[in-house]
Design a protein around this motif. Structure first.
Motif, PDB file in Angstrom:
ATOM      1  N   ASN A 215      -2.541  -1.476   3.314  1.00 32.64           N
ATOM      2  CA  ASN A 215      -2.782  -0.100   2.903  1.00 32.64           C
ATOM      3  C   ASN A 215      -4.153  -0.013   2.220  1.00 32.64           C
ATOM      4  OD1 ASN A 215      -0.031   1.520   3.227  1.00 32.64           O
ATOM      5  ND2 ASN A 215       0.493  -0.532   2.499  1.00 32.64           N
ATOM      6  N   ARG A 216      -4.634   1.200   2.051  1.00 33.61           N
ATOM      7  CA  ARG A 216      -5.951   1.394   1.432  1.00 33.61           C
ATOM      8  C   ARG A 216      -5.799   1.383  -0.087  1.00 33.61           C
ATOM      9  NH1 ARG A 216      -5.924   5.752   4.656  1.00 33.61           N
ATOM     10  NH2 ARG A 216      -6.529   7.151   2.959  1.00 33.61           N
ATOM     11  N   VAL A 217      -5.696   0.185  -0.630  1.00 39.72           N
ATOM     12  CA  VAL A 217      -5.484   0.011  -2.060  1.00 39.72           C
ATOM     13  C   VAL A 217      -6.742  -0.537  -2.717  1.00 39.72           C
ATOM     14  CG1 VAL A 217      -4.170  -1.227  -3.820  1.00 39.72           C
ATOM     15  CG2 VAL A 217      -3.011  -0.366  -1.767  1.00 39.72           C
ATOM     16  N   ASP A 218      -7.122   0.070  -3.829  1.00 35.78           N
ATOM     17  CA  ASP A 218      -8.238  -0.417  -4.632  1.00 35.78           C
ATOM     18  C   ASP A 218      -7.740  -1.613  -5.447  1.00 35.78           C
ATOM     19  OD1 ASP A 218     -10.254  -0.906  -6.461  1.00 35.78           O
ATOM     20  OD2 ASP A 218     -10.571   1.211  -6.956  1.00 35.78           O
ATOM     21  N   LYS A 219      -8.162  -2.806  -5.095  1.00 33.78           N
ATOM     22  CA  LYS A 219      -7.658  -4.013  -5.742  1.00 33.78           C
ATOM     23  C   LYS A 219      -8.048  -4.113  -7.214  1.00 33.78           C
ATOM     24  CE  LYS A 219      -7.478  -6.788  -1.518  1.00 33.78           C
ATOM     25  NZ  LYS A 219      -7.951  -8.024  -0.836  1.00 33.78           N
ATOM     26  N   SER A 220      -9.014  -3.350  -7.626  1.00 38.51           N
ATOM     27  CA  SER A 220      -9.416  -3.366  -9.032  1.00 38.51           C
ATOM     28  C   SER A 220      -8.599  -2.391  -9.874  1.00 38.51           C
ATOM     29  CB  SER A 220     -10.901  -3.019  -9.166  1.00 38.51           C
ATOM     30  OG  SER A 220     -11.152  -1.669  -8.806  1.00 38.51           O
TER      31      SER A 220
ATOM     32  N   ALA B 268      11.664  11.735  -7.010  1.00 38.22           N
ATOM     33  CA  ALA B 268      12.817  12.421  -6.410  1.00 38.22           C
ATOM     34  C   ALA B 268      12.945  13.846  -6.940  1.00 38.22           C
ATOM     35  CB  ALA B 268      14.088  11.628  -6.699  1.00 38.22           C
ATOM     36  N   ARG B 269      12.438  14.070  -8.151  1.00 36.88           N
ATOM     37  CA  ARG B 269      12.481  15.413  -8.739  1.00 36.88           C
ATOM     38  C   ARG B 269      11.288  16.264  -8.326  1.00 36.88           C
ATOM     39  NH1 ARG B 269      14.248  14.380 -15.066  1.00 36.88           N
ATOM     40  NH2 ARG B 269      16.448  13.884 -14.669  1.00 36.88           N
ATOM     41  N   GLY B 270      10.362  15.652  -7.583  1.00 30.77           N
ATOM     42  CA  GLY B 270       9.238  16.420  -7.091  1.00 30.77           C
ATOM     43  C   GLY B 270       7.906  16.149  -7.756  1.00 30.77           C
ATOM     44  N   LYS B 271       7.869  15.218  -8.701  1.00 27.77           N
ATOM     45  CA  LYS B 271       6.600  14.917  -9.372  1.00 27.77           C
ATOM     46  C   LYS B 271       5.637  14.240  -8.399  1.00 27.77           C
ATOM     47  CE  LYS B 271       4.483  12.523 -13.297  1.00 27.77           C
ATOM     48  NZ  LYS B 271       3.639  13.720 -13.612  1.00 27.77           N
ATOM     49  N   LYS B 272       4.366  14.595  -8.516  1.00 31.52           N
ATOM     50  CA  LYS B 272       3.329  14.021  -7.668  1.00 31.52           C
ATOM     51  C   LYS B 272       2.436  13.098  -8.496  1.00 31.52           C
ATOM     52  CE  LYS B 272       3.255  17.920  -4.458  1.00 31.52           C
ATOM     53  NZ  LYS B 272       4.525  18.467  -4.951  1.00 31.52           N
ATOM     54  N   PHE B 273       2.111  11.958  -7.909  1.00 28.90           N
ATOM     55  CA  PHE B 273       1.258  10.980  -8.570  1.00 28.90           C
ATOM     56  C   PHE B 273      -0.040  10.806  -7.777  1.00 28.90           C
ATOM     57  CE2 PHE B 273       5.494   9.874 -10.087  1.00 28.90           C
ATOM     58  CZ  PHE B 273       5.270   9.599 -11.438  1.00 28.90           C
ATOM     59  N   PRO B 274      -1.115  10.410  -8.462  1.00 29.56           N
ATOM     60  CA  PRO B 274      -2.400  10.233  -7.782  1.00 29.56           C
ATOM     61  C   PRO B 274      -2.615   8.833  -7.234  1.00 29.56           C
ATOM     62  CG  PRO B 274      -2.730  10.041 -10.136  1.00 29.56           C
ATOM     63  CD  PRO B 274      -1.261  10.343  -9.932  1.00 29.56           C
ATOM     64  N   PHE B 275      -1.553   8.026  -7.192  1.00 27.92           N
ATOM     65  CA  PHE B 275      -1.670   6.648  -6.715  1.00 27.92           C
ATOM     66  C   PHE B 275      -0.434   6.253  -5.925  1.00 27.92           C
ATOM     67  CE2 PHE B 275      -0.967   6.704 -11.426  1.00 27.92           C
ATOM     68  CZ  PHE B 275       0.408   6.577 -11.407  1.00 27.92           C
ATOM     69  N   LEU B 276      -0.537   5.178  -5.169  1.00 31.55           N
ATOM     70  CA  LEU B 276       0.625   4.633  -4.485  1.00 31.55           C
ATOM     71  C   LEU B 276       1.564   4.037  -5.529  1.00 31.55           C
ATOM     72  CD1 LEU B 276      -1.823   4.362  -2.317  1.00 31.55           C
ATOM     73  CD2 LEU B 276      -0.249   2.835  -1.131  1.00 31.55           C
ATOM     74  N   ILE B 277       2.845   4.053  -5.238  1.00 31.29           N
ATOM     75  CA  ILE B 277       3.828   3.417  -6.121  1.00 31.29           C
ATOM     76  C   ILE B 277       4.722   2.528  -5.271  1.00 31.29           C
ATOM     77  CG2 ILE B 277       5.760   3.732  -7.705  1.00 31.29           C
ATOM     78  CD1 ILE B 277       4.547   6.398  -8.518  1.00 31.29           C
ATOM     79  N   LEU B 278       4.758   1.256  -5.619  1.00 32.84           N
ATOM     80  CA  LEU B 278       5.637   0.289  -4.962  1.00 32.84           C
ATOM     81  C   LEU B 278       6.811   0.000  -5.884  1.00 32.84           C
ATOM     82  CD1 LEU B 278       6.394  -1.821  -2.818  1.00 32.84           C
ATOM     83  CD2 LEU B 278       4.840  -3.425  -3.963  1.00 32.84           C
TER      84      LEU B 278
ATOM     85  N   VAL C  39      -7.826  11.755   3.391  1.00 35.18           N
ATOM     86  CA  VAL C  39      -9.103  11.090   3.095  1.00 35.18           C
ATOM     87  C   VAL C  39      -8.992   9.645   3.569  1.00 35.18           C
ATOM     88  CG1 VAL C  39     -10.836  10.642   1.325  1.00 35.18           C
ATOM     89  CG2 VAL C  39      -9.228  12.543   1.037  1.00 35.18           C
ATOM     90  N   THR C  40      -9.392   9.392   4.784  1.00 29.51           N
ATOM     91  CA  THR C  40      -9.153   8.092   5.417  1.00 29.51           C
ATOM     92  C   THR C  40     -10.094   6.982   4.956  1.00 29.51           C
ATOM     93  OG1 THR C  40     -10.550   8.735   7.285  1.00 29.51           O
ATOM     94  CG2 THR C  40      -8.177   9.160   7.480  1.00 29.51           C
ATOM     95  N   ASP C  41     -11.175   7.342   4.266  1.00 25.74           N
ATOM     96  CA  ASP C  41     -12.115   6.312   3.824  1.00 25.74           C
ATOM     97  C   ASP C  41     -12.003   6.024   2.321  1.00 25.74           C
ATOM     98  OD1 ASP C  41     -13.056   8.759   3.023  1.00 25.74           O
ATOM     99  OD2 ASP C  41     -15.170   8.315   3.468  1.00 25.74           O
ATOM    100  N   LYS C  42     -10.967   6.567   1.699  1.00 24.31           N
ATOM    101  CA  LYS C  42     -10.796   6.398   0.257  1.00 24.31           C
ATOM    102  C   LYS C  42      -9.734   5.347  -0.045  1.00 24.31           C
ATOM    103  CE  LYS C  42      -9.291   8.958  -3.874  1.00 24.31           C
ATOM    104  NZ  LYS C  42      -8.837  10.281  -4.381  1.00 24.31           N
ATOM    105  N   LYS C  43     -10.000   4.525  -1.068  1.00 22.40           N
ATOM    106  CA  LYS C  43      -9.002   3.571  -1.532  1.00 22.40           C
ATOM    107  C   LYS C  43      -8.340   4.110  -2.797  1.00 22.40           C
ATOM    108  CE  LYS C  43     -10.850  -0.632   0.517  1.00 22.40           C
ATOM    109  NZ  LYS C  43     -11.230  -2.054   0.294  1.00 22.40           N
ATOM    110  N   PHE C  44      -7.045   3.849  -2.918  1.00 19.01           N
ATOM    111  CA  PHE C  44      -6.253   4.418  -4.009  1.00 19.01           C
ATOM    112  C   PHE C  44      -5.732   3.328  -4.943  1.00 19.01           C
ATOM    113  CE2 PHE C  44      -6.248   7.565  -0.749  1.00 19.01           C
ATOM    114  CZ  PHE C  44      -6.075   8.793  -1.360  1.00 19.01           C
ATOM    115  N   PRO C  45      -5.494   3.705  -6.202  1.00 16.65           N
ATOM    116  CA  PRO C  45      -4.804   2.777  -7.108  1.00 16.65           C
ATOM    117  C   PRO C  45      -3.361   2.590  -6.642  1.00 16.65           C
ATOM    118  CG  PRO C  45      -5.906   4.543  -8.311  1.00 16.65           C
ATOM    119  CD  PRO C  45      -5.904   4.942  -6.867  1.00 16.65           C
ATOM    120  N   LEU C  46      -2.715   1.564  -7.171  1.00 17.93           N
ATOM    121  CA  LEU C  46      -1.300   1.319  -6.867  1.00 17.93           C
ATOM    122  C   LEU C  46      -0.574   0.903  -8.139  1.00 17.93           C
ATOM    123  CD1 LEU C  46       0.344  -0.501  -3.898  1.00 17.93           C
ATOM    124  CD2 LEU C  46       0.886  -1.251  -6.210  1.00 17.93           C
TER     125      LEU C  46
END
Length: 241
Positions: A123-128, A86-96, A52-59
């Motif tokens: 990156n496509r990050v939602d600043k809010s 590392a164990r395979g969990k998936k998150f709905p946001f970027l993680i730094l 989804v190239t036009d979507k911004k994600f939480p971080l």
């Protein structure tokens, strides 16, 4: 007493008085001081980030504890969200997840903020919807960042972190906070969180507090295994109140 002796005494006393006076002066000056930090870091992208190239994600910014500091990035995967990834969990946001390069120094939180700003800008990050969390030494750094940059984060979770209670007056009152701590913590006493949470609540902050009975310093194991923590994060957005 002869006039000659009297004159010698007066001269000696005058010399002592002059020599006792402080010999200093003030100088008005200005100098720019620039510090540099070199961070290694992990950056996690959600599965649908490229789709989804036009979507911004939480971080989510994660700050590790003292034991993961140094020059081996793989240590950062020992705890918190990086361990779960590392164990395979998936998150709905970027993680730094940066690594503090100094084993025996506190986080340079201003440098961390510069890194965060760079990641957000590229990156496509939602600043809010930028979230903050940290454990132990990283938990203390999270409190500090909430004070230094009160308009940046939408929510914060601190695990067994220490902080001066006066920080409570400088944190954004519209930012929800979740605190975790083990009741038997010998490294960072649970009183650190008890006192801070009490003060924040007295001042009207939105604070959740989870205290684990019989748990020591490693309360981060249970805290970051709490699925509702991540569900709580994604519900937060700056400007909601």
């Amino acid at each position: 007493m002869s006039k000659k002796i009297l004159l010698l005494l007066i001269t000696a006393l005058t010399f002592q008085s002059c020599s006792a006076q402080p010999k200093y002066h003030l100088v008005d000056a200005e100098q720019e001081v620039v510090t540099k930090e070199n961070f290694s870091y992990y950056l996690y992208y959600p599965e649908d980030y490229e789709d989804v190239t036009d979507k911004k994600f939480p971080l989510l910014l994660f700050l590790h504890g003292g034991g993961e500091s140094g020059d081996s990035l793989i240590k950062v995967r020992r705890n918190g969200p990086p361990k779960l990834i590392a164990r395979g969990k998936k998150f709905p946001f970027l993680i730094l997840a940066p690594q503090n390069p100094h084993k025996k120094k506190w986080w340079d939180t201003r440098a961390v903020k510069q890194l965060l700003d760079t990641i957000v800008a590229n990156n496509r990050v939602d600043k809010s919807r930028i979230y903050l969390t940290g454990l132990s030494r990283g938990g203390g750094a999270a409190w500090e960042m909430a004070v230094q940059f009160p308009e940046t984060f939408a929510a914060m979770a601190v695990v067994c972190g220490m902080t001066p209670v006066p920080y409570a007056s400088w944190i954004d009152k519209n930012m929800p906070i979740w605190v975790f701590h083990g009741a038997e913590d010998k490294s960072i006493p649970v009183s650190e969180s008890d006192e801070m949470v009490k003060k924040l609540r007295e001042m009207g902050y939105d604070v959740r507090y989870t205290k684990y009975k019989g748990v020591g310093h490693n309360s981060w194991i249970q805290a970051y295994d709490t699925e509702t923590l991540y569900e709580w994060f994604v519900k937060q957005k700056r400007g909601m109140k």
